[in-house]
Design a protein around this motif. Structure first.
Motif, PDB file in Angstrom:
ATOM      1  N   TYR A  19      39.087  61.992  59.961  1.00 22.07           N
ATOM      2  CA  TYR A  19      40.201  62.702  59.312  1.00 22.07           C
ATOM      3  C   TYR A  19      41.536  62.011  59.579  1.00 22.07           C
ATOM      4  O   TYR A  19      42.447  62.060  58.762  1.00 22.07           O
ATOM      5  N   ALA A  20      41.651  61.376  60.734  1.00 23.34           N
ATOM      6  CA  ALA A  20      42.905  60.703  61.090  1.00 23.34           C
ATOM      7  C   ALA A  20      43.058  59.344  60.412  1.00 23.34           C
ATOM      8  O   ALA A  20      44.075  58.681  60.584  1.00 23.34           O
ATOM      9  N   GLY A  21      42.047  58.923  59.642  1.00 26.15           N
ATOM     10  CA  GLY A  21      42.129  57.637  58.963  1.00 26.15           C
ATOM     11  C   GLY A  21      41.858  56.454  59.869  1.00 26.15           C
ATOM     12  O   GLY A  21      42.169  55.314  59.530  1.00 26.15           O
ATOM     13  N   ALA A  22      41.267  56.716  61.045  1.00 24.73           N
ATOM     14  CA  ALA A  22      41.016  55.636  62.002  1.00 24.73           C
ATOM     15  C   ALA A  22      39.665  54.961  61.775  1.00 24.73           C
ATOM     16  O   ALA A  22      39.355  53.977  62.433  1.00 24.73           O
ATOM     17  N   LEU A  23      38.863  55.503  60.847  1.00 28.38           N
ATOM     18  CA  LEU A  23      37.545  54.934  60.580  1.00 28.38           C
ATOM     19  C   LEU A  23      37.452  54.432  59.146  1.00 28.38           C
ATOM     20  O   LEU A  23      38.062  55.000  58.231  1.00 28.38           O
ATOM     21  N   ARG A  24      36.673  53.386  58.965  1.00 24.62           N
ATOM     22  CA  ARG A  24      36.413  52.830  57.641  1.00 24.62           C
ATOM     23  C   ARG A  24      35.135  53.482  57.084  1.00 24.62           C
ATOM     24  O   ARG A  24      34.109  53.525  57.778  1.00 24.62           O
ATOM     25  N   PRO A  25      35.142  53.993  55.858  1.00 24.54           N
ATOM     26  CA  PRO A  25      33.912  54.533  55.277  1.00 24.54           C
ATOM     27  C   PRO A  25      32.819  53.461  55.242  1.00 24.54           C
ATOM     28  O   PRO A  25      33.102  52.279  55.044  1.00 24.54           O
ATOM     29  N   MET A  26      31.571  53.893  55.420  1.00 26.42           N
ATOM     30  CA  MET A  26      30.454  52.951  55.490  1.00 26.42           C
ATOM     31  C   MET A  26      29.601  52.974  54.222  1.00 26.42           C
ATOM     32  O   MET A  26      28.507  52.404  54.186  1.00 26.42           O
ATOM     33  N   ASP A  27      30.095  53.601  53.160  1.00 27.99           N
ATOM     34  CA  ASP A  27      29.313  53.747  51.930  1.00 27.99           C
ATOM     35  C   ASP A  27      28.907  52.399  51.342  1.00 27.99           C
ATOM     36  O   ASP A  27      27.763  52.227  50.903  1.00 27.99           O
ATOM     37  N   GLU A  28      29.829  51.459  51.314  1.00 30.44           N
ATOM     38  CA  GLU A  28      29.525  50.143  50.732  1.00 30.44           C
ATOM     39  C   GLU A  28      28.398  49.461  51.508  1.00 30.44           C
ATOM     40  O   GLU A  28      27.501  48.849  50.920  1.00 30.44           O
ATOM     41  N   PHE A  29      28.446  49.565  52.814  1.00 31.25           N
ATOM     42  CA  PHE A  29      27.396  49.001  53.658  1.00 31.25           C
ATOM     43  C   PHE A  29      26.057  49.680  53.372  1.00 31.25           C
ATOM     44  O   PHE A  29      25.035  49.019  53.143  1.00 31.25           O
ATOM     45  N   GLU A  81      37.025  39.898  57.563  1.00 30.22           N
ATOM     46  CA  GLU A  81      36.088  38.791  57.726  1.00 30.22           C
ATOM     47  C   GLU A  81      35.007  39.071  58.779  1.00 30.22           C
ATOM     48  O   GLU A  81      34.013  38.342  58.871  1.00 30.22           O
ATOM     49  N   LYS A  82      35.197  40.131  59.585  1.00 30.96           N
ATOM     50  CA  LYS A  82      34.201  40.460  60.609  1.00 30.96           C
ATOM     51  C   LYS A  82      33.179  41.495  60.135  1.00 30.96           C
ATOM     52  O   LYS A  82      32.163  41.709  60.806  1.00 30.96           O
ATOM     53  N   ILE A  83      33.433  42.135  59.007  1.00 30.14           N
ATOM     54  CA  ILE A  83      32.605  43.261  58.580  1.00 30.14           C
ATOM     55  C   ILE A  83      31.145  42.857  58.387  1.00 30.14           C
ATOM     56  O   ILE A  83      30.221  43.539  58.837  1.00 30.14           O
ATOM     57  N   ASP A  84      30.920  41.736  57.720  1.00 31.31           N
ATOM     58  CA  ASP A  84      29.542  41.313  57.449  1.00 31.31           C
ATOM     59  C   ASP A  84      28.781  41.055  58.750  1.00 31.31           C
ATOM     60  O   ASP A  84      27.632  41.473  58.904  1.00 31.31           O
ATOM     61  N   ALA A  85      29.420  40.370  59.692  1.00 31.63           N
ATOM     62  CA  ALA A  85      28.772  40.080  60.976  1.00 31.63           C
ATOM     63  C   ALA A  85      28.507  41.376  61.737  1.00 31.63           C
ATOM     64  O   ALA A  85      27.440  41.550  62.357  1.00 31.63           O
TER      65      ALA A  85
END
Length: 450
Positions: free
Chosen positions: A114-124, A331-335
């Motif tokens: 809720y605080a916007g500190a996390l990235r949604p993981m839907d794409e993954f 650039e780190k998301i894929d790894a």
């Protein structure tokens, strides 16, 4: 002579040109190598992973080592979690100093999302073929505003444990479905004043909110709720809260719970392990504790959660999950997700189950995968225990929203209404809600807003 000089000049010119061209070629090749090296260097990075000063356990470390062997260009580096950093995790996430590999407890994920500190993981998830084998019920616990924010790493459920020997001696057949009234009646039958045996070990004084919340759900309510923007709204005066509190008073009045009201959880656990207490509400993941306390494993059984006045019987679940914090560089998301895939694979969990069994006990957490052969790995686990573990997936609920913020106020209210039975339950919980709104909730909501 002239011809000879001309030939010599042509040879010299040819050699010179050759040297120049070779030099240019060499220089070009060197530049290309340098460029390639720079590009390779740009692609290389480390993924940080916080651990305790003792590091990871042997099995978890082996998975990190396997990942590092497969992807040496962006290895995982273990970093000792800074002292006191737990309370400052939000700040670390927002400043970009939090670890790349991040596992949060269930109690933290909702607030951070809720605080916007996390990235949604839907794409993954949508691009990961193996996602079809992940327990989607566990994922959906953290679906907010249409976005999924977590990949489950392990979940545990609470359950009602009972002493089979005590039930048999009292002539009680365990019920496959029972109510709050049945809980009181059954507990009364299990009282033996001569031996000091009693029915239900009720944890009302320590971490009371954790136990009390399950009964509130059975009455059809909750202690808090999240507003549209994640603001924490207390609902201590919900009629379901009052009904649950009245059950506590009824259990006390029945004389079927512990007579020593000063008992904390560890003493109640010891009572159950010794057979003095016949029923206890406890985490299924920690069954081994009672055996370690001296209980005969053959005396141990699991009952369903009693059905409350609302006709439902959800159980409390907790656990942890992998998340991606909002400041992880693109650039780190894929790894990062490659590590999450490896640490969520069928091979990983089968190896983990085997590792625990080799240590002498079964893994009694709810598994994040749906394709594990339970007959193969849990053939020796009692059917009632296995049913409780599996049933928690669809019947489990998270502790109330913002539980860490309101816990102390709920604790105080439960303790007060339990001891001061002449005072109105409604007044006690209304006073507790006022204090929570004055002392703690504004700061929480401000942190969400900011």
């Amino acid at each position: 002579m002239i011809k000879k000089k001309g030939i010599m000049w042509l040879l010299f010119l040819s050699l010179a040109v050759s040297i120049v061209l070779t030099g240019c070629s060499s220089e070009t090749s060197t530049n290309k190598d340098k460029d390639n090296g720079d590009k390779l260097k740009e692609k290389q990075f480390e993924l940080t992973y916080w651990s305790s000063p003792d590091g990871l356990d042997e099995y978890e470390q082996s998975i990190v080592d396997e990942y590092n062997e497969k992807y040496p260009e962006h290895p995982i580096k273990l970093v000792t979690q800074p002292e006191g950093e737990g309370g400052e995790l939000m700040a670390a996430m927002m400043s970009g100093t939090a670890p790349d590999v991040l596992i949060l407890s269930y109690g933290e994920i909702e607030k951070f999302a809720y605080a916007g500190a996390l990235r949604p993981m839907d794409e993954f998830f949508d691009g990961w073929d193996d996602y079809k084998n992940i327990n989607h019920d566990m994922v959906e616990k953290f679906n907010f505003n249409g976005n999924r924010y977590s990949l489950p790493a392990g979940e545990y459920a609470m359950g009602f444990f009972y002493n089979k020997k005590n039930f048999e001696e009292a002539g009680i057949t365990p019920q496959t479905e029972w109510s709050w009234d049945d809980l009181i009646a059954t507990s009364e039958k299990l009282v033996d004043k001569e031996t000091g045996q009693y029915g239900f070990a009720l944890n009302w004084g320590q971490w009371a909110d954790w136990w009390f919340g399950m009964f509130v759900w059975g009455a059809g309510g909750d202690l808090t709720k999240a507003g549209p923007n994640g603001e924490l709204i207390p609902t201590f005066t919900d009629p379901a809260v009052i009904e649950a509190a009245q059950l506590y008073r009824d259990l006390k009045a029945s004389g079927s719970i512990q007579t020593d009201m000063s008992h904390k959880l560890d003493e109640l656990q010891q009572d159950f392990a010794s057979g003095k207490a016949s029923i206890i509400y406890h985490g299924i993941d920690d069954i081994k504790k009672f055996v370690q306390l001296g209980m005969n494993p053959n005396d141990f059984g699991v009952l369903p959660i009693p059905i409350g006045p609302a006709g439902v019987n959800p159980t409390q679940v907790g656990g942890s999950a992998y998340v991606i914090h909002a400041k992880v560089p693109e650039e780190k998301i894929d790894a990062l997700t490659k590590y999450y895939e490896l640490a969520s694979s069928k091979e990983f969990y089968e190896g983990k189950i085997q590792y625990y069994q080799d240590q002498g006990f079964s893994l009694t957490n709810t598994l994040p995968r749906t394709d594990i052969d339970t007959d193969k790995f849990f053939g020796d686990t009692a059917d009632d225990i296995l049913a409780a573990i599996q049933g928690s997936t669809s019947n489990g609920k998270l502790s109330c929203y913002g539980s860490s913020v309101v816990a102390s106020f709920v604790d105080q209210a439960v303790q007060k209404m339990f001891v001061e039975t002449d005072q109105s339950i409604e007044e006690i919980f209304e006073d507790a809600q006022k204090e929570a709104l004055k002392q703690a909730i504004p700061d929480y909501n401000k942190s969400i807003e900011n």
